[in-house]
Design an enzyme around this catalytic site. Structure first.
Site, PDB file in Angstrom:
ATOM      1  N   GLY A   1       0.822  -1.200   0.000  1.00  0.00           N
ATOM      2  CA  GLY A   1       0.000   0.000   0.000  1.00  0.00           C
ATOM      3  C   GLY A   1       0.852   1.244   0.000  1.00  0.00           C
ATOM      4  O   GLY A   1       2.080   1.192   0.169  1.00  0.00           O
ATOM      5  N   GLU A   2       0.190   2.382  -0.194  1.00  0.00           N
ATOM      6  CA  GLU A   2       0.906   3.648  -0.219  1.00  0.00           C
ATOM      7  C   GLU A   2      -0.033   4.781   0.174  1.00  0.00           C
ATOM      8  O   GLU A   2      -1.212   4.781  -0.189  1.00  0.00           O
ATOM      9  CB  GLU A   2       1.473   3.917  -1.615  1.00  0.00           C
ATOM     10  N   GLY A   3       0.486   5.718   0.966  1.00  0.00           N
ATOM     11  CA  GLY A   3      -0.280   6.886   1.364  1.00  0.00           C
ATOM     12  C   GLY A   3       0.557   8.134   1.221  1.00  0.00           C
ATOM     13  O   GLY A   3       1.657   8.113   0.662  1.00  0.00           O
TER      14      GLY A   3
ATOM     15  N   PHE B   1       2.097   9.696   3.493  1.00  0.00           N
ATOM     16  CA  PHE B   1       3.253   9.715   4.378  1.00  0.00           C
ATOM     17  C   PHE B   1       4.278   8.631   4.060  1.00  0.00           C
ATOM     18  O   PHE B   1       5.484   8.861   4.159  1.00  0.00           O
ATOM     19  CB  PHE B   1       2.793   9.554   5.832  1.00  0.00           C
ATOM     20  N   ALA B   2       3.802   7.446   3.684  1.00  0.00           N
ATOM     21  CA  ALA B   2       4.727   6.319   3.537  1.00  0.00           C
ATOM     22  C   ALA B   2       4.190   5.278   2.571  1.00  0.00           C
ATOM     23  O   ALA B   2       3.001   5.263   2.243  1.00  0.00           O
ATOM     24  CB  ALA B   2       4.976   5.668   4.901  1.00  0.00           C
TER      25      ALA B   2
ATOM     26  N   VAL C   1       4.144   0.953   2.080  1.00  0.00           N
ATOM     27  CA  VAL C   1       4.247  -0.266   2.883  1.00  0.00           C
ATOM     28  C   VAL C   1       4.557  -1.430   1.951  1.00  0.00           C
ATOM     29  O   VAL C   1       3.925  -1.583   0.902  1.00  0.00           O
ATOM     30  CB  VAL C   1       2.948  -0.538   3.670  1.00  0.00           C
TER      31      VAL C   1
ATOM     32  N   LYS D   1       7.287  -0.261   6.670  1.00  0.00           N
ATOM     33  CA  LYS D   1       6.702   1.060   6.399  1.00  0.00           C
ATOM     34  C   LYS D   1       7.864   2.009   6.161  1.00  0.00           C
ATOM     35  O   LYS D   1       8.732   2.176   7.033  1.00  0.00           O
ATOM     36  CB  LYS D   1       5.838   1.527   7.561  1.00  0.00           C
TER      37      LYS D   1
ATOM     38  N   ASP E   1      -6.246   7.618  14.619  1.00  0.00           N
ATOM     39  CA  ASP E   1      -6.497   7.204  13.229  1.00  0.00           C
ATOM     40  C   ASP E   1      -6.972   5.751  13.191  1.00  0.00           C
ATOM     41  O   ASP E   1      -6.441   4.928  12.445  1.00  0.00           O
ATOM     42  CB  ASP E   1      -5.241   7.384  12.375  1.00  0.00           C
TER      43      ASP E   1
END
Length: 294
Positions: free
Chosen positions: A25-27, A29-30, A32, A47, A137
């Site tokens: 995954g990706e957001g 901030f970082a 994974v 992460k 969160d």
């Protein structure tokens, strides 16, 4: 949220002792990744904050939050295995689960499984709240499920570092956070609100949305799965007015434990009705076949 370049790592690339296997995954901030720890011979989740975000301020915040997380040692909280600077990147290693609760919610979930997960998540958050630690969160993507049936809440501390690092990113994830948290005033009550939303989705099969006016989407299904006492518990958890909510997950858990036996009896009664109906239908069909044969 500002646009941040992706962490450019390739499959099978080595990063210190880790060999990247796939992106999970990706957001903002970082990113994974699933990776192999080539020394220990075990798979882990990595992460990796995006490189432009990693500076002395972030590292100082991360050290502070990581040390705080170390004091919240609970089976339901995903602990950091290791954190290192490798080739100029901050690499944070966690135990690798099977999937997230977000993934699991795409498939039918039994009442027993749902209650087991609710038990585990509430115990974890209550443990943190007793130590004056809030998550800020809580969402299905941050609940990691393992093969032994356990659930662990991830991103304690890291969510706070991300908020401090990315300007304009808010104080949580839109759609999961309490109104006061969206205004920059998170508290234990905000975690209660997020837990209530997650539990409502698990039981009703649909996400409640702003303005959270009852009856919420999925309410008709919810009424067939749990007693009114549990619906009232959920409703109190996601009250818009924080003062009307449970003040923390400790009180939320204690209230749940009082109504849990009733919820179990309610489900057992519903199952008994379904069994009786199936037996009646089978007997009726058998009589019809017997008459036809005669």
């Amino acid at each position: 949220m500002p646009s941040v370049p992706s962490t450019k790592l390739r499959i099978r690339q080595k990063l210190g002792k880790y060999r990247i296997e796939k992106r999970l995954g990706e957001g903002g901030f970082a990113s994974v990744f699933q990776a192999m720890d080539t020394i220990m011979g075990t798979r882990v989740a990595l992460k990796i904050p995006h490189e432009p975000l990693v500076d002395d301020q972030l590292l100082a915040s991360f050290r502070k939050e990581s040390r705080l997380l170390a004091t919240v040692d609970h089976p339901g909280i995903l602990q950091i295995k290791d954190a290192s600077i490798i080739n100029g990147r901050l690499v944070i290693s966690f135990p690798l689960g099977m999937e997230t609760l977000f993934d699991r919610l795409s498939r039918r979930m039994s009442f027993d499984t749902t209650m087991l997960l609710i038990d585990q998540l509430m115990e974890a958050v209550a443990f943190a709240h007793e130590r004056k630690v809030i998550h800020c969160d809580i969402k299905p993507e941050n609940v990691i499920l393992f093969a032994d049936g356990s659930a662990r809440l991830a991103d304690f501390g890291i969510a706070k570092v991300a908020r401090q690092t990315i300007k304009g990113c808010g104080t949580g994830t839109v759609g999961y956070m309490a109104p006061e948290q969206a205004m920059g005033r998170p508290s234990c009550r905000s975690d209660v609100f997020s837990l209530g939303l997650v539990f409502y989705r698990m039981l009703a099969g649909q996400w409640p949305e702003w303005p959270y006016e009852w009856p919420l989407p999925g309410y008709q299904k919810l009424k067939t799965r749990v007693p009114q006492s549990m619906i009232a518990w959920l409703r109190k958890s996601i009250e818009i007015n924080g003062a009307k909510r449970f003040p923390d997950a400790v009180r939320m858990r204690n209230a749940f434990m009082r109504i849990r036996p009733e919820a179990t009896r309610f489900v057992e009664k519903q199952r008994a009705k379904k069994r009786a109906q199936r037996n009646s239908d089978t007997a009726r069909q058998s009589k019809v076949r017997t008459r036809r044969a005669a």
